[in-house]
Design a protein around this motif. Sequence first.
Motif, PDB file in Angstrom:
ATOM      1  N   GLY A   9      31.345  31.500  38.353  1.00  0.00           N
ATOM      2  CA  GLY A   9      31.464  30.659  39.395  1.00  0.00           C
ATOM      3  C   GLY A   9      32.641  30.630  40.055  1.00  0.00           C
ATOM      4  O   GLY A   9      33.556  31.823  39.930  1.00  0.00           O
ATOM      5  N   LEU A  10      33.178  29.650  40.843  1.00  0.00           N
ATOM      6  CA  LEU A  10      34.332  29.537  41.495  1.00  0.00           C
ATOM      7  C   LEU A  10      35.160  28.737  40.781  1.00  0.00           C
ATOM      8  O   LEU A  10      35.014  27.505  40.629  1.00  0.00           O
ATOM      9  N   ASP A  88      41.610  38.209  39.022  1.00  0.00           N
ATOM     10  CA  ASP A  88      40.566  38.211  38.029  1.00  0.00           C
ATOM     11  C   ASP A  88      39.371  38.370  38.915  1.00  0.00           C
ATOM     12  O   ASP A  88      38.177  38.332  38.161  1.00  0.00           O
ATOM     13  N   THR A  89      39.399  37.929  40.294  1.00  0.00           N
ATOM     14  CA  THR A  89      37.911  37.904  41.038  1.00  0.00           C
ATOM     15  C   THR A  89      37.266  39.309  40.970  1.00  0.00           C
ATOM     16  O   THR A  89      37.699  40.339  41.244  1.00  0.00           O
ATOM     17  N   TYR A 102      24.344  52.470  26.282  1.00  0.00           N
ATOM     18  CA  TYR A 102      25.081  51.504  26.674  1.00  0.00           C
ATOM     19  C   TYR A 102      23.870  50.753  27.677  1.00  0.00           C
ATOM     20  O   TYR A 102      23.268  51.128  28.196  1.00  0.00           O
ATOM     21  N   TYR A 103      24.054  49.356  27.126  1.00  0.00           N
ATOM     22  CA  TYR A 103      22.836  48.385  27.697  1.00  0.00           C
ATOM     23  C   TYR A 103      23.815  47.481  28.509  1.00  0.00           C
ATOM     24  O   TYR A 103      25.025  47.121  28.037  1.00  0.00           O
ATOM     25  N   TRP A 104      23.390  47.179  29.834  1.00  0.00           N
ATOM     26  CA  TRP A 104      24.094  46.238  30.850  1.00  0.00           C
ATOM     27  C   TRP A 104      23.405  44.961  31.333  1.00  0.00           C
ATOM     28  O   TRP A 104      22.064  45.207  31.562  1.00  0.00           O
ATOM     29  N   GLY A 105      24.063  43.977  31.400  1.00  0.00           N
ATOM     30  CA  GLY A 105      23.434  42.890  31.946  1.00  0.00           C
ATOM     31  C   GLY A 105      23.454  42.864  33.289  1.00  0.00           C
ATOM     32  O   GLY A 105      24.218  43.724  34.208  1.00  0.00           O
ATOM     33  N   GLN A 106      23.061  41.953  34.073  1.00  0.00           N
ATOM     34  CA  GLN A 106      22.847  41.793  35.478  1.00  0.00           C
ATOM     35  C   GLN A 106      24.297  41.721  36.410  1.00  0.00           C
ATOM     36  O   GLN A 106      24.387  41.693  37.565  1.00  0.00           O
ATOM     37  N   GLY A 107      25.404  41.118  35.691  1.00  0.00           N
ATOM     38  CA  GLY A 107      26.717  40.610  36.202  1.00  0.00           C
ATOM     39  C   GLY A 107      26.710  39.284  36.622  1.00  0.00           C
ATOM     40  O   GLY A 107      25.509  38.836  37.110  1.00  0.00           O
ATOM     41  N   THR A 108      27.765  38.666  36.566  1.00  0.00           N
ATOM     42  CA  THR A 108      27.701  37.303  37.111  1.00  0.00           C
ATOM     43  C   THR A 108      29.188  37.333  37.723  1.00  0.00           C
ATOM     44  O   THR A 108      30.187  37.923  37.418  1.00  0.00           O
ATOM     45  N   GLN A 109      29.314  36.786  38.962  1.00  0.00           N
ATOM     46  CA  GLN A 109      30.339  36.642  39.909  1.00  0.00           C
ATOM     47  C   GLN A 109      31.452  35.549  39.432  1.00  0.00           C
ATOM     48  O   GLN A 109      31.025  34.284  39.130  1.00  0.00           O
TER      49      GLN A 109
END
Length: 114
Positions: A9-10, A88-89, A102-109
């Motif tokens: 999040g922001l 850190d953004t 290696y498995y990856w998640g979808q990413g979170t902003q």
Amino acid sequence: VQLQASGGGLVQPGGSLRLSCSASRTSMIIPVMAWYRQAPGKQRELVAGVTYGGTTNYADSMKGRFTISRDNAKNTVYLEMNSLKPEDTAVYYCNAVLRGIYYWGQGTQVTVSS
């Protein structure tokens, strides 16, 4: 293995966020779970990792500000981020290493801005 991340999040500079990532579709012990991040125009970099036994490692710039932990019963890894800075953004990715894959998640902003 399927990884589902949440918690981005922001946040204002100096603030905190907690990311979570749950692993599913496996009954096997995941030896290592980690968080990586990728800022615009930069390569993906390791943030922190944790073994099944609880041994942790951090990138130097995150030491003292970020804390990684995991709940083995829930197959979930957490990243507590404090004293956040604009640098850190990034998009934060959950990672699991199982049998050398290696498995990856979808990413979170995560956006740190006033």
